[in-house]
Design an enzyme around this catalytic site. Structure first.
Site, short mmCIF file in Angstrom:
data_model
loop_
_atom_site.label_atom_id
_atom_site.label_comp_id
_atom_site.label_asym_id
_atom_site.label_seq_id
_atom_site.Cartn_x
_atom_site.Cartn_y
_atom_site.Cartn_z
N LYS A 189 0.80 -1.23 0.00
CA LYS A 189 0.00 0.00 0.00
C LYS A 189 0.83 1.27 0.00
O LYS A 189 0.37 2.29 -0.51
CB LYS A 189 -0.98 0.00 1.17
N ARG B 173 -8.25 -0.74 16.55
CA ARG B 173 -8.53 -0.33 15.19
C ARG B 173 -9.57 -1.32 14.71
O ARG B 173 -10.61 -1.46 15.37
CB ARG B 173 -7.25 -0.29 14.32
#
Ligand SMILES: *Cc1c(COP(=O)(O)O)cnc(C)c1O
Length: 367
Positions: A36, A131
């Site tokens: 990413k 998260r």
């Protein structure tokens, strides 16, 4: 040469990926290469695959589509829970996705059925970093529902730590993930193939000789790309920390005082702090700024100090280094800076490799 530019050394990336794949193979843990921070660069993806990563993971479907479009051949995983608005694209391009919401898995199942295919699903479990993740008490019920959805195939579980609150992977939370996998197998009488323990943040834990338990995969981005572990940002022994170099060109070079004069108000990016009087310095300006990079994430060459940055100017104290107009200075980006540079359309990516770990000729500029 063109400036600014990001120089990418594929040989160093290959070495880093290959070294980590080897070290983890000893522990019977496979490596998913996380792309990413590279904007889905096909050259980097192919280098990681040649170095032995078993799959590629990215948090954005656009990057996965870009790699597919460029002909990268690999099992590809969407690491971020898919948006409901993107399920058709996810099923079309990603072999597997990480999930935490039944509504999304259900939409993926419908999309897979519409497309006449199936889609693999890993369920992420919350282990304390707060998260993404299903609360462990809700895992059984979630798996039960997923198993009842034709179109998706339940492949296993995963966890992510150290991303929001910096909670470190340790013997306790990793054992919890392993135990959840074992319990699921007992409850549902099915194999849990994937137990994806985490990211580069898990390297200290696993390479420290801990019992890996059921963990059989780590997803590695920063450690491959920058040669550092993210918990303390220490270099990992035997890896290169300089596979990426941001090169900027000096456009002004003058002796100036360190302290500004006149009435102080806000600058372009908020109120600057007070400056200690260091007398006169050799101040240089590079044609680089916040539109190209996160300046706080740059390590300057030795002897040079970064003083400030605006949209398009990076101001440094050149110290004893020759920073006359037209000279180039070389900076090492951290992860945040690398993300920003890779996504800036102003910074061409110059990829090089001496060996054959890539498809293209020795060096080329990709704008
Ligand atoms: C980004 C990401 C990773 C890779 O993290 P690194 O610290 O770069 O190794 C792994 N898993 C998930 C879910 C991610 O979003």
């Amino acid at each position: 040469m063109i400036a600014p530019r990001l120089e990418i050394d594929l040989d160093k990336l290959h070495h880093n990926a290959h070294t980590l794949v080897d070290r983890l193979a000893d522990r019977r843990v496979s490596v998913m290469g996380v792309t990413k921070a590279t904007l889905g660069s096909p050259e980097i993806a192919n280098t990681l695959l040649r170095a032995g990563v078993t799959s590629l993971g990215d948090s954005r479907i656009e990057n996965i589509e870009a790699m597919r479009g460029a002909g990268v051949r690999s099992f590809m995983v969407l690491l971020r829970s898919p948006m409901l608005s993107q399920v058709d694209r996810v099923v079309a391009s990603a072999d597997m996705s990480f999930n935490t919401e039944l509504a999304v898995v259900s939409a993926l199942a419908d999309a897979a059925n519409r497309a006449g295919t199936t889609h693999d699903v890993v369920l992420m479990v919350e282990l304390g970093d707060l998260r993404e993740g299903i609360m462990p008490v809700d895992l059984d019920a979630t798996v039960r529902r997923v198993l009842a959805m034709p179109g998706v195939i339940f492949r296993g579980i995963g966890a992510n730590l150290a991303c929001r609150n910096g909670i470190a992977p340790d013997a306790r939370n990793m054992a919890e993930l392993s135990d959840l996998a074992t319990a699921l197998e007992a409850t549902f009488r099915l194999p849990v193939d994937v137990v994806s323990g985490g990211s580069s943040a898990n390297l200290n834990w696993i390479l420290g000789g801990s019992d890996r338990g059921r963990i059989n995969e780590l997803r590695l981005g920063e450690s491959i790309l920058l040669g550092r572990e993210p918990l303390h940002r220490e270099p990992i022994p035997g890896l290169y920390t300089d596979a990426f170099t941001l090169v900027g060109e000096v456009i002004e070079s003058k002796t100036k005082p360190t302290v500004p004069w006149g009435d102080a108000a806000q600058s372009a990016f908020g109120a600057p702090g007070p400056v200690a009087d260091g007398g006169k310095i050799r101040q240089a300006i590079l044609a680089l700024g916040r539109q190209d990079v996160d300046p706080e994430g740059l390590t300057p060459p030795s002897g040079v100090q970064i003083l400030g940055a605006s949209s398009d100017h990076l101001i440094v104290d050149a110290g004893g280094v020759d920073a006359s107009v037209g000279r180039e200075l070389r900076f090492q980006p951290n992860y945040a800076a690398l993300l920003a540079v890779m996504t800036s359309p102003f910074v061409p990516k110059v990829i090089s490799a001496q060996t054959d770990h890539h498809r293209r000729p020795r060096a080329h500029v990709q704008v």
